[in-house]
Write a protein that holds these residues in place. Sequence first.
Motif, PDB file in Angstrom:
ATOM      1  N   UNK A 106      40.462  43.089  47.696  1.00 36.25           N
ATOM      2  CA  UNK A 106      39.907  41.804  47.285  1.00 36.25           C
ATOM      3  C   UNK A 106      41.007  40.756  47.275  1.00 36.25           C
ATOM      4  N   UNK A 107      40.761  39.638  47.936  1.00 39.08           N
ATOM      5  CA  UNK A 107      41.735  38.563  47.979  1.00 39.08           C
ATOM      6  C   UNK A 107      41.833  37.846  46.644  1.00 39.08           C
ATOM      7  N   UNK A 108      43.029  37.442  46.309  1.00 38.50           N
ATOM      8  CA  UNK A 108      43.292  36.728  45.067  1.00 38.50           C
ATOM      9  C   UNK A 108      42.990  35.244  45.239  1.00 38.50           C
ATOM     10  N   UNK A 109      42.150  34.703  44.355  1.00 44.60           N
ATOM     11  CA  UNK A 109      41.885  33.265  44.367  1.00 44.60           C
ATOM     12  C   UNK A 109      42.642  32.561  43.240  1.00 44.60           C
ATOM     13  N   UNK A 110      43.474  33.321  42.522  1.00 45.82           N
ATOM     14  CA  UNK A 110      44.319  32.756  41.473  1.00 45.82           C
ATOM     15  C   UNK A 110      45.605  32.213  42.064  1.00 45.82           C
ATOM     16  N   UNK A 111      46.610  31.989  41.222  1.00 43.17           N
ATOM     17  CA  UNK A 111      47.842  31.334  41.657  1.00 43.17           C
ATOM     18  C   UNK A 111      48.993  32.280  41.991  1.00 43.17           C
ATOM     19  N   UNK A 114      50.988  36.742  47.049  1.00 42.82           N
ATOM     20  CA  UNK A 114      51.106  38.083  47.640  1.00 42.82           C
ATOM     21  C   UNK A 114      50.530  39.179  46.746  1.00 42.82           C
ATOM     22  N   UNK A 115      49.456  38.873  46.046  1.00 38.60           N
ATOM     23  CA  UNK A 115      48.812  39.855  45.174  1.00 38.60           C
ATOM     24  C   UNK A 115      47.331  39.946  45.542  1.00 38.60           C
ATOM     25  N   UNK A 116      46.859  41.182  45.683  1.00 35.58           N
ATOM     26  CA  UNK A 116      45.461  41.467  45.947  1.00 35.58           C
ATOM     27  C   UNK A 116      44.965  42.411  44.851  1.00 35.58           C
ATOM     28  N   UNK A 117      43.657  42.623  44.789  1.00 40.11           N
ATOM     29  CA  UNK A 117      43.091  43.604  43.868  1.00 40.11           C
ATOM     30  C   UNK A 117      42.538  44.748  44.709  1.00 40.11           C
ATOM     31  N   UNK A 118      43.053  45.929  44.439  1.00 39.80           N
ATOM     32  CA  UNK A 118      42.653  47.126  45.186  1.00 39.80           C
ATOM     33  C   UNK A 118      41.739  47.979  44.307  1.00 39.80           C
ATOM     34  N   UNK A 119      40.695  48.534  44.911  1.00 36.83           N
ATOM     35  CA  UNK A 119      39.791  49.431  44.198  1.00 36.83           C
ATOM     36  C   UNK A 119      40.012  50.867  44.652  1.00 36.83           C
ATOM     37  N   UNK A 120      39.850  51.783  43.715  1.00 36.01           N
ATOM     38  CA  UNK A 120      39.919  53.213  43.996  1.00 36.01           C
ATOM     39  C   UNK A 120      38.575  53.825  43.624  1.00 36.01           C
ATOM     40  N   UNK A 121      38.122  54.794  44.429  1.00 32.03           N
ATOM     41  CA  UNK A 121      36.833  55.422  44.152  1.00 32.03           C
ATOM     42  C   UNK A 121      36.914  56.396  42.983  1.00 32.03           C
ATOM     43  N   UNK A 158      50.432  44.684  46.077  1.00 30.14           N
ATOM     44  CA  UNK A 158      51.330  43.667  46.648  1.00 30.14           C
ATOM     45  C   UNK A 158      51.187  43.636  48.162  1.00 30.14           C
ATOM     46  N   UNK A 159      50.943  42.454  48.700  1.00 34.57           N
ATOM     47  CA  UNK A 159      50.915  42.282  50.159  1.00 34.57           C
ATOM     48  C   UNK A 159      52.247  41.740  50.658  1.00 34.57           C
ATOM     49  N   UNK A 160      53.184  41.637  49.782  1.00 35.12           N
ATOM     50  CA  UNK A 160      54.541  41.147  50.008  1.00 35.12           C
ATOM     51  C   UNK A 160      55.176  41.054  48.631  1.00 35.12           C
ATOM     52  N   UNK A 161      56.327  40.427  48.521  1.00 32.84           N
ATOM     53  CA  UNK A 161      56.957  40.259  47.208  1.00 32.84           C
ATOM     54  C   UNK A 161      56.104  39.314  46.365  1.00 32.84           C
TER      55      UNK A 161
END
Length: 178
Positions: A106-111, A114-121, A158-161
């Motif tokens: 999930x893409x971050x719409x906050x500030x 290089x941070x995303x939200x990942x889900x685990x089953x 993290x999609x980068x630093x």
Amino acid sequence: MLKKSYLTILTGALLVSANAMAVSDNTISFQGEVTDETCSVAINGNQTTPVVLLPTVSSTDLAASGDTAGPVTFDIGLTGCTGDAANETKISTVFVGNQVTTNGNLGNTGTAGNVEVQLLDTTGVEINLTDGFTGDGDLKLAAGASEASASYTAQYYASGKATAGTVEATLQYAVSYQ
């Protein structure tokens, strides 16, 4: 209370919207489902506008691409199910992400940068939301039962630093009766 037919239409509309445009500019598509089973769906016990709070983490925890931090579980719960008195009913969770990244998160719409939200089953395996996700009978309603639940995990990715800031992401959910 979210009913299956409403959720199926919502999920179908999200998944098919691109295909509907390819059919014709003046074509309307309708999708739905009629089922013998209906349940009330709640996320962590909340049926309306659920929020899963991720813990505050340091940007140093997300210093390089692929780093994860702050895992938190959340429950998809079903109540008020009619169920089959003699047989188990398989019910699957369906997720459709908003602003899915190339990593399938999930893409971050906050500030925060290089941070995303990942889900685990339910087994701890990473979920790739690129084409949506349907659990394979992750919610099992025992014979004669009226409730079931499944636990998922959300975490920072993290999609980068990473840079400091807020993290916000959204996801549509539904359940599919089998």
